[in-house]
Design an enzyme around this catalytic site. Structure first.
Site: not given
Ligand code: GTP
Ligand code: MG
Length: 138
Positions: A9, A112
């Site tokens: 990212k 992240n």
């Molecule tokens: P990905 O591999 O990126 O999909 O991460 P994940 O599966 O661990 O997380 P998820 O699919 O729930 O969320 C997708 C992405 O949204 C995350 O990787 C974060 O970058 C973002 N995200 C998730 N929760 C939050 C939040 O509470 N605040 C913000 N700003 N971003 C979030």
């Protein structure tokens, strides 16, 4: 042998730690079989993250993902999807296990550092979103 989709990212490309992240993926036994640097548009980010469009952080996510270059990749290996998720660590770096990419490098729950597909069906869709079959060289 399984394939998964991975993304480094903008928070990571900005800090020039692409190589450090790829090294961790490779050391976990994952092989990079496709890779390119893309600065995605807002529209591309919205499309990629369409499943999250009702989430409160959607706008922030799209803004962040289109704020700079990312490296999109296809990784191949045994249980590549689960293995990649394991090396990445929990979404929130505060919850991520020692030795994971997010524990070491992520700045916050939003910034992240990496993305990885969460299931076989999403891996297929996400790979196809960024790559044509001829760009993937195993
Ligand atoms: P990905 O591999 O990126 O999909 O991460 P994940 O599966 O661990 O997380 P998820 O699919 O729930 O969320 C997708 C992405 O949204 C995350 O990787 C974060 O970058 C973002 N995200 C998730 N929760 C939050 C939040 O509470 N605040 C913000 N700003 N971003 C979030
Ligand atoms: Mg996810």
């Amino acid at each position: 042998i399984e394939r998964t989709f991975s993304m480094i990212k903008p928070d990571a490309t900005r800090r020039n730690i692409t190589g450090a992240i790829v090294k961790m993926l490779e050391e976990a036994g994952l092989k990079v079989v496709a890779s390119k640097r893309v600065w995605m548009s807002r529209r591309e980010a919205e499309g990629f993250y369409a499943v999250h469009k009702e989430r409160p952080f959607f706008n922030e996510l799209v803004e962040f993902m289109s704020s700079g270059p990312t490296v999109v990749q296809v990784l191949e290996g045994e249980n590549a999807i689960a293995k990649n998720r394991e090396v990445m660590g929990a979404t929130n770096p505060k919850d991520a296990a020692e030795g994971t990419i997010r524990k070491l490098h992520a700045l916050s729950i939003g910034e992240n550092s990496v993305h990885g597909s969460d299931a076989a069906e999403t891996a297929k869709v996400e790979i196809a979103y960024w790559f044509s079959e001829t760009e993937i060289v195993g």
